[in-house]
Design a protein around this motif. Structure first.
Motif, PDB file in Angstrom:
ATOM      1  N   ASP A 145      35.828  39.807  47.015  1.00  0.00           N
ATOM      2  CA  ASP A 145      35.274  38.552  46.514  1.00  0.00           C
ATOM      3  C   ASP A 145      35.030  38.746  45.021  1.00  0.00           C
ATOM      4  OD1 ASP A 145      33.772  36.339  45.824  1.00  0.00           O
ATOM      5  OD2 ASP A 145      32.399  36.477  47.514  1.00  0.00           O
ATOM      6  N   VAL A 146      35.967  38.307  44.192  1.00  0.00           N
ATOM      7  CA  VAL A 146      35.946  38.636  42.764  1.00  0.00           C
ATOM      8  C   VAL A 146      34.675  38.158  42.058  1.00  0.00           C
ATOM      9  CG1 VAL A 146      37.126  38.283  40.564  1.00  0.00           C
ATOM     10  CG2 VAL A 146      38.447  38.807  42.616  1.00  0.00           C
ATOM     11  N   PRO A 147      34.209  36.909  42.256  1.00  0.00           N
ATOM     12  CA  PRO A 147      32.996  36.495  41.544  1.00  0.00           C
ATOM     13  C   PRO A 147      31.772  37.352  41.872  1.00  0.00           C
ATOM     14  CG  PRO A 147      34.162  34.579  42.389  1.00  0.00           C
ATOM     15  CD  PRO A 147      34.808  35.788  42.998  1.00  0.00           C
ATOM     16  N   ARG A 148      31.754  37.931  43.064  1.00  0.00           N
ATOM     17  CA  ARG A 148      30.615  38.745  43.474  1.00  0.00           C
ATOM     18  C   ARG A 148      30.732  40.187  42.969  1.00  0.00           C
ATOM     19  NH1 ARG A 148      28.644  39.812  49.753  1.00  0.00           N
ATOM     20  NH2 ARG A 148      26.998  41.297  49.255  1.00  0.00           N
ATOM     21  N   ALA A 149      31.903  40.602  42.515  1.00  0.00           N
ATOM     22  CA  ALA A 149      32.154  42.014  42.227  1.00  0.00           C
ATOM     23  C   ALA A 149      31.294  42.559  41.090  1.00  0.00           C
ATOM     24  CB  ALA A 149      33.629  42.227  41.908  1.00  0.00           C
ATOM     25  N   ILE A 275      42.075  33.844  39.740  1.00  0.00           N
ATOM     26  CA  ILE A 275      42.028  34.665  40.955  1.00  0.00           C
ATOM     27  C   ILE A 275      40.569  34.856  41.376  1.00  0.00           C
ATOM     28  CG2 ILE A 275      42.473  36.962  41.940  1.00  0.00           C
ATOM     29  CD1 ILE A 275      44.985  35.273  41.558  1.00  0.00           C
ATOM     30  N   THR A 276      40.240  34.406  42.573  1.00  0.00           N
ATOM     31  CA  THR A 276      38.881  34.583  43.103  1.00  0.00           C
ATOM     32  C   THR A 276      38.827  35.550  44.277  1.00  0.00           C
ATOM     33  OG1 THR A 276      39.133  32.651  44.547  1.00  0.00           O
ATOM     34  CG2 THR A 276      38.165  32.284  42.352  1.00  0.00           C
ATOM     35  N   THR A 277      39.997  35.905  44.809  1.00  0.00           N
ATOM     36  CA  THR A 277      40.071  36.843  45.929  1.00  0.00           C
ATOM     37  C   THR A 277      41.230  37.807  45.693  1.00  0.00           C
ATOM     38  OG1 THR A 277      39.237  35.184  47.482  1.00  0.00           O
ATOM     39  CG2 THR A 277      40.343  37.093  48.435  1.00  0.00           C
ATOM     40  N   VAL A 278      40.996  39.089  45.959  1.00  0.00           N
ATOM     41  CA  VAL A 278      42.053  40.088  45.895  1.00  0.00           C
ATOM     42  C   VAL A 278      42.156  40.773  47.250  1.00  0.00           C
ATOM     43  CG1 VAL A 278      42.803  42.271  44.881  1.00  0.00           C
ATOM     44  CG2 VAL A 278      41.841  40.489  43.411  1.00  0.00           C
ATOM     45  N   LEU A 292      34.682  51.266  42.788  1.00  0.00           N
ATOM     46  CA  LEU A 292      35.114  50.984  41.426  1.00  0.00           C
ATOM     47  C   LEU A 292      34.565  49.648  40.941  1.00  0.00           C
ATOM     48  CD1 LEU A 292      38.844  52.121  41.687  1.00  0.00           C
ATOM     49  CD2 LEU A 292      36.951  53.359  40.622  1.00  0.00           C
ATOM     50  N   LEU A 293      33.871  48.935  41.825  1.00  0.00           N
ATOM     51  CA  LEU A 293      33.261  47.651  41.504  1.00  0.00           C
ATOM     52  C   LEU A 293      31.757  47.842  41.318  1.00  0.00           C
ATOM     53  CD1 LEU A 293      35.042  45.537  44.271  1.00  0.00           C
ATOM     54  CD2 LEU A 293      35.803  45.904  41.910  1.00  0.00           C
TER      55      LEU A 293
END
Length: 418
Positions: A145-149, A275-278, A292-293
């Motif tokens: 969840d990119v915004p939360r990272a 991109i919001t999800t990887v 790494l986050l």
């Protein structure tokens, strides 16, 4: 209905190749018709002499393929393997022993060639233990969840002096093989890749018959210009009701031979606008990605399962090929219903290497060849298998001795599907 003995199991001829491919597609629930382009690609991919078929009259009703492969043992030795793939039995001919006949024929030939192990990726768990295979590595996929990272949205480039460039398929074919060679020599469980592997993954050869869509390719170069990482990824195109981008980047594969490369490639993927999800693709179960986050909880496990299965064909050469974490000795009694490599063996292991030889001494551990395969790459625990009743201690504490010798500080990983 045809009897077991009426069905002929044999290497296929060139004339039977189209029918074999039709049976292969049918077994994997793919459209049965195989076009000329796909057939030609599979002729390049599937080596002659190692394709078996079961025939009811002139119709192929089961398929089996094997090919030469190297798998990396603990410590970096490249071990010769018989890689098994393309295994199907048509639904009309199940439960007639066709796979058993094909597997026995192939493993006997592999043993005769001098292969140390056989390998496969199992579509279904219960099948291959019957033939002496054991699950030797695990695969994990994370969804980030990119915004939360917690990553800094202002970040524009690696902070270690390196750089990331987008390249094309031609660059990947030039740079990828050497990078993969560095990775696989350091990664237990990794397997060899051919030139054809790179051609298929960059669209030069179309092996699945579907229209080719090129992914994005990102290359990480260190501060001194050396290629240390590479990733292939794709993006969808999804927008929310409030005209907000909600796109997902899905990683086809990512290779990194240094922690800097691994960190910077993942940070790059999480920094792409929109991109919001990887989705990480197939990773090692102890992959560095979550940590790494800034917020590791932003990466949740969405898939975790057994991956590379191994079948030991030569106990002595398999155990002598790898290195060991500790020093000690162990007497193993290995049962092999396939009759290829059973017996009692004494393993002497230490920092300078290992020796393994037949012995008449009393066994310390009794186990099936499939359980030995699960232990061979260092991922499984003999103590855990003993608790499950799959390993029997004949000497108290022998399972702990086995773990002290066999287990590894990082878990094995096979990046490939085959």
């Amino acid at each position: 209905m045809t009897s077991r003995t009426d069905t002929d199991v044999r290497p296929i001829t060139e004339a039977e190749f189209p029918d074999w491919n039709r049976a292969l597609n049918t077994g994997f629930l793919q459209p049965p018709a195989v076009g000329a382009e796909q057939l030609e690609a599979r002729r390049k991919q599937f080596g002659p002499g190692r394709l078996l078929g079961a025939f009811d009259g002139d119709r192929c009703v089961a398929t089996f393929r094997s090919f030469d492969q190297q798998v990396t043992a603990v410590g970096g030795a490249l071990v010769q393997a018989d890689a098994v793939s393309s295994v199907t039995v048509t639904a009309t001919h199940r439960r007639r022993g066709l796979l058993t006949r094909m597997m026995a024929q192939d493993l006997a030939a592999a043993k005769e060639r001098g292969d140390v192990v056989a390998t496969l990726i199992a579509a279904e768990y219960p099948i291959y233990g019957r033939y002496g295979f054991g699950p030797a590595t695990t695969m994990t996929e994370w969804t980030v969840d990119v915004p939360r990272a917690g990553l800094d949205a202002r970040r524009a480039a690696p902070e270690d002096g390196g750089r990331i460039d987008l390249v094309d398929g031609e660059d990947v074919r030039k740079l990828g093989p050497e990078l993969h060679e560095r990775l696989r020599r350091a990664q237990p469980g990794a397997v060899s890749r051919t030139e054809l592997w790179w051609q298929i993954r960059t669209g030069v050869v179309n092996a699945n018959g579907s229209p080719w869509t090129e992914p994005y390719y990102a290359v990480y170069r260190s501060a001194d210009g050396e290629v240390e990482g590479m990733a292939a990824y794709r993006s969808d195109d999804h927008w929310g009701d409030a005209k907000q981008p909600l796109n997902t980047a899905t990683v086809d594969w990512l290779l990194a031979v240094t922690p800097d490369a691994e960190r910077d490639l993942w940070h790059y993927l999480c920094s792409i606008d929109w991109i919001t999800t990887v989705k990480s693709g197939w990773r090692a179960p102890d992959d560095l990605l979550p940590h790494l986050l800034p917020d590791p909880r932003a990466a949740r496990i969405t898939t975790q399962a057994d991956w590379l299965w191994v079948r030991i064909l030569d106990v002595v050469r398999a155990l002598e090929a790898r290195t060991y974490e500790g020093q000690g000795s162990l007497v193993l009694e290995v049962a092999d219903r396939g009759g290829l490599t059973g017996g009692r063996w004494r393993l002497e292991a230490g920092a300078d290497g290992a020796s393994c030889a037949p012995t008449t001494e009393s066994a310390h551990l009794v186990l099936d060849v499939g359980e030995l395969a699960a232990l061979w790459l260092g991922d499984e625990s003999a103590v855990r298998l003993a608790a499950l009743g799959r390993v029997r201690e004949e000497r108290a504490g022998a399972a702990r001795v086995a773990d002290a010798l066999l287990r590894t500080s990082r878990r094995p990983w096979c990046p490939d599907m085959f």
